[in-house]
Design an enzyme around this catalytic site. Structure first.
Site, PDB file in Angstrom:
ATOM      1  N   LYS A 285      33.158  38.815  42.120  1.00  0.00           N
ATOM      2  CA  LYS A 285      34.583  38.470  42.235  1.00  0.00           C
ATOM      3  C   LYS A 285      34.714  36.951  42.405  1.00  0.00           C
ATOM      4  O   LYS A 285      35.131  36.437  43.447  1.00  0.00           O
ATOM      5  CB  LYS A 285      35.225  39.236  43.394  1.00  0.00           C
ATOM      6  CG  LYS A 285      36.720  39.474  43.204  1.00  0.00           C
ATOM      7  CD  LYS A 285      37.227  40.541  44.154  1.00  0.00           C
ATOM      8  CE  LYS A 285      38.725  40.758  44.032  1.00  0.00           C
ATOM      9  NZ  LYS A 285      39.116  41.326  42.732  1.00  0.00           N
TER      10      LYS A 285
ATOM     11  N   ARG B 221      30.598  43.587  49.005  1.00  0.00           N
ATOM     12  CA  ARG B 221      30.837  42.990  47.687  1.00  0.00           C
ATOM     13  C   ARG B 221      30.993  41.477  47.798  1.00  0.00           C
ATOM     14  O   ARG B 221      30.539  40.734  46.925  1.00  0.00           O
ATOM     15  CB  ARG B 221      32.072  43.623  47.036  1.00  0.00           C
ATOM     16  CG  ARG B 221      32.240  43.238  45.574  1.00  0.00           C
ATOM     17  CD  ARG B 221      33.315  44.048  44.895  1.00  0.00           C
ATOM     18  NE  ARG B 221      34.641  43.791  45.471  1.00  0.00           N
ATOM     19  CZ  ARG B 221      35.754  44.402  45.055  1.00  0.00           C
ATOM     20  NH1 ARG B 221      35.704  45.307  44.089  1.00  0.00           N
ATOM     21  NH2 ARG B 221      36.908  44.121  45.614  1.00  0.00           N
TER      22      ARG B 221
ATOM     23  N   GLU C 204      36.534  46.009  30.831  1.00  0.00           N
ATOM     24  CA  GLU C 204      37.578  46.306  31.809  1.00  0.00           C
ATOM     25  C   GLU C 204      38.845  45.536  31.461  1.00  0.00           C
ATOM     26  O   GLU C 204      38.863  44.697  30.565  1.00  0.00           O
ATOM     27  CB  GLU C 204      37.116  45.976  33.220  1.00  0.00           C
ATOM     28  CG  GLU C 204      36.822  44.513  33.500  1.00  0.00           C
ATOM     29  CD  GLU C 204      36.406  44.274  34.944  1.00  0.00           C
ATOM     30  OE1 GLU C 204      36.660  45.127  35.802  1.00  0.00           O
ATOM     31  OE2 GLU C 204      35.822  43.206  35.205  1.00  0.00           O
TER      32      GLU C 204
END
Length: 337
Positions: A184, A81, A220
């Site tokens: 992220k 990720r 989210e």
């Protein structure tokens, strides 16, 4: 040996450990890395990360298991990720196998900072990569730092998990359509702070974001993915191009399937919220945070729980049981240091 730590009363806050590990990227390659006891960095005031936002991070955990050994939860997924984030922001990728070895090295060097088994604590792992080239013009940095630090943290909830209230953010979006919501990036979290402040002013612990294009579907929470349990026992979570691919959510979906629960990743209309039996936020820090009520303007959706719901409790116990070696690691998620 380390200073005396009150393991039973650790919070989720920064505490320096023995060391962190640092890698420098220059001339098209990463160096071999160095363990250091320093928690300071020296960079130019014109460093890219300060001005143009080339900064990404990850979050993982290592646990002292029931057999006394220390194991890391799915570090290769954090490495993958990290690279997806890096690629999107034109930052250099870091080899996943080298990343896993680096995490093992820094956890091993700080093994006595891993909270004892049974305390509910863990060693939080925070890799952060940022551009360091001094520049005034907009462009990608030429040099980068990757620092992997570790912090002992305690059980997020003392005295049992209690449901929290959430507020749907109508005034602000966490990310733009086709933007950076799926990686992220540090800036994503800065963008969520004002909604988090609004939520807290209303007495809510977390903000819940809708899709930025239409404000019709659930995206989210400000710091974690959304999941719900339907009244017929399905595990449902959001499908969106503007949310982070949560390693915790992915793991919970796998465990839900193991437990015989149907799993759906799909677009979830905000109008469906009142129809769910249980709702939660899920992420590395806490695994699952049950949501008791959701405030949507003047509407209040109440799930009528004062404790974690039965299906979420089952998933939470399974996940945490795997992490500390109380339940079988059927999927090979744990890496021993």
């Amino acid at each position: 040996m380390i200073m005396d730590i009150d393991w039973e009363n650790l919070g989720f806050k920064f505490m320096p450990a023995r060391s962190n590990i640092r890698f420098h990227y220059a001339d098209g390659k990463w160096d071999d890395g160095t363990l250091t006891g320093s928690y300071d960095i020296t960079v130019s005031v014109a460093a890219n990360a300060f001005h143009y936002g080339q900064a990404i991070f990850e979050g993982g955990k290592a646990f002292r298991c029931k057999d006394g050994k220390v194991r890391i939860f799915r570090p290769e997924e954090n490495g993958r990720r990290l690279n997806r984030s890096a690629s999107h922001l034109l930052m250099p990728e870091f080899p996943v196998d080298k990343f896993v070895e680096a995490v093992k090295t820094v956890v091993r060097d700080n093994a006595d900072f891993v909270p004892p088994y049974g305390t509910g604590g863990a060693l939080y792992i925070r890799p952060v990569m940022f551009g360091t080239t001094p520049q005034i013009g907009v462009g990608a940095s030429l040099e980068y730092e990757l620092i992997i630090m570790v912090v002992p943290v305690g059980a997020y909830y003392k005295g049992g998990i209690k449901p929290v209230d959430a507020m749907i953010s109508r005034d602000y979006d966490r990310a733009a359509p086709h933007g950076t919501g799926h990686i992220k990036a540090a800036g994503n979290y800065a963008a969520s702070l004002i909604s988090s402040k609004q939520a807290k002013e209303r007495g809510c612990a977390v903000a819940l974001f809708l899709d930025p294009a239409t404000h019709t579907f659930i995206d989210e929470f400000g710091t974690s993915n959304f999941l719900a349990i339907t009244k017929d026992g399905k595990y449902v979570t959001s499908e969106s191009d503007s949310i982070l691919a949560s390693i915790t959510n992915n793991s919970l979906m796998t465990l839900a399937a193991d437990l015989g629960m149907p799993v759906e990743r799909r677009k979830i209309r905000a109008s469906e919220l009142a129809d769910f039996a249980e709702v939660a936020a899920c992420g590395t820090a806490v695994v699952l945070t049950p949501v008791g009520r959701i405030f949507n303007g003047d509407e209040v959706i109440d799930y009528h729980f004062t404790e974690i719901g039965p299906q979420l409790k089952k998933l939470y116990d399974e996940m945490t049981g795997v992490q500390v070696g109380e339940r079988p690691d059927r999927h090979g998620w744990l890496t021993e240091i």
